[in-house]
Design a protein around this motif. Structure first.
Motif: not given
Length: 383
Positions: A223, A226, A228, A231-232, A265, A345
């Motif tokens: 991870l 990436f 994330l 994008t969240y 996350v 994702t």
């Protein structure tokens, strides 16, 4: 009937159809198809072929594909050689779909032929054989892993060795390639749990507990590159596509600086459960529905009329007691784990993330169709 006369030659006809489909896509794309991410894979492959240099960072999570490309570049065959290699592996994968499905169908060729037909004819699977992307190799490795998994029923060491090799290669093909190996592990754990002797099951649980720290490190490694949280915050259901997005009802609580990738996350999920739930449900719909915003009406109708019933049939097939249970667990887990990853994702504008797991849907669905046809034929009164 024509179908009955042609049936003895169905494998030859399927092979001919596979060749025809590849030729049609070759003509459509005028040969090897260079797209968005192709440049970085080819650059990586040239570094391997010319200097033996393996680039660290994000691209290392896709290392098998540049390595595969580098072989053809080193041989001087260029892009056509890469595509030829992808076609060769795809041909083996098509055979694996046929043979694996036939094993699960107790030797009956109808289900095997139907699953293979779906694998060949579904346009968003075979087209990737012409793309200079990881998808062709990844799709083929998923299919080959399925075929190898069905073969371990024989219990021969060479079958186990082949399965382990294919699972390792699949894990190296894409960052999410580990889902196939994880699905195989879940099938194995389920088989141990159902044994009369509980000791192997307990030993497996103890092994997992001991490996937990190593698995946590591996998850953080995957991870790390990436983003994330970005994008969240953007509420994206499809990467970099804002017309389909979830909007915040209140300010989001973001993890503090220095929090590890996996912990971020978990932190976000605990502190923004409703928002993340909406995001995940939206991504689930986008992923499985086939109703992508860029697709034509005909493309969407194809998905609704053929793919949606296939999901229903596959769900029934996954519960069918007459099918070898470890294979059912394996196939269902591959699809569900991939779906879970997309929900956590973000999906892509096309079906690059769905296509690799469609073969498992088609296998389960055709096994269920075969069962329903068998029930109907046995229930039909004699004339």
């Amino acid at each position: 009937m024509l179908a009955l006369r042609l049936w003895p030659h169905h494998r030859t006809l399927l092979a001919g159809l596979w060749v025809l489909v590849q030729l049609l896509f070759w003509r459509k794309f005028s040969g090897p198809h260079f797209v968005n991410d192709s440049a970085r894979y080819l650059e990586y492959a040239r570094g391997i072929a010319e200097h033996g240099y393996f680039e660290p960072g994000h691209n290392l999570r896709y290392v098998l594909y540049p390595l595969f490309q580098s072989l053809w570049l080193w041989l001087g065959l260029g892009w056509p050689g890469i595509v030829a290699g992808q076609l060769a592996v795809s041909a083996l994968a098509t055979r694996a779909i046929y043979r694996g499905t036939r094993r699960l169908a107790a030797g009956h060729r109808g289900a095997a032929a139907l699953a293979t037909l779906a694998f060949i004819a579904w346009p968003d699977i075979q087209q990737f054989n012409l793309f200079l992307l990881t998808e062709s190799l990844f799709i083929s490795l998923v299919a080959l892993s399925f075929g190898a998994f069905t073969n371990i029923q024989n219990g021969w060491p060479r079958h186990w060795a082949l399965l382990l090799l294919l699972l390792a290669l699949t894990a190296l093909a894409r960052p999410n390639g580990f889902v196939v190996g994880l699905a195989a592990a879940l099938a194995g754990l389920d088989a141990l749990r159902r044994r009369a002797d509980p000791r192997p099951w307990r030993a497996a649980l103890l092994g997992l507990a001991l490996l937990a720290p190593l698995l946590w490190v591996a998850l953080n490694h995957q991870l790390a590159t990436f983003y994330l949280m970005d994008t969240y915050q953007r509420g994206e259901l499809i990467f970099r596509y804002q017309l389909w997005a979830v909007h915040q009802a209140a300010p989001l609580k973001l993890p503090p600086p220095g929090t590890g990738p996996a912990a971020r996350v978990f932190y976000f999920a605990v502190h923004n459960p409703v928002y993340l739930g909406r995001l995940m449900l939206g991504k689930l719909f986008v992923f499985v529905s086939y109703l992508k915003p860029h697709y034509s009406v005909a493309h969407r109708v194809l998905g609704v009329l053929l793919l949606w019933p296939s999901y229903w049939l596959a769900a029934r097939g996954a519960r069918r007691a007459g099918i070898w249970r470890p294979a059912r667990v394996f196939l269902a887990s591959v699809f569900l784990l991939q779906t879970a990853i997309i929900m956590l994702t973000v999906d892509d504008w096309d079906v690059r993330f769905l296509a690799p797991v469609l073969p498992v849907v088609f296998v389960l669905a055709t096994l269920e169709v075969s069962n329903l046809v068998s029930i109907t034929s046995h229930a039909r009164p004699e004339g």
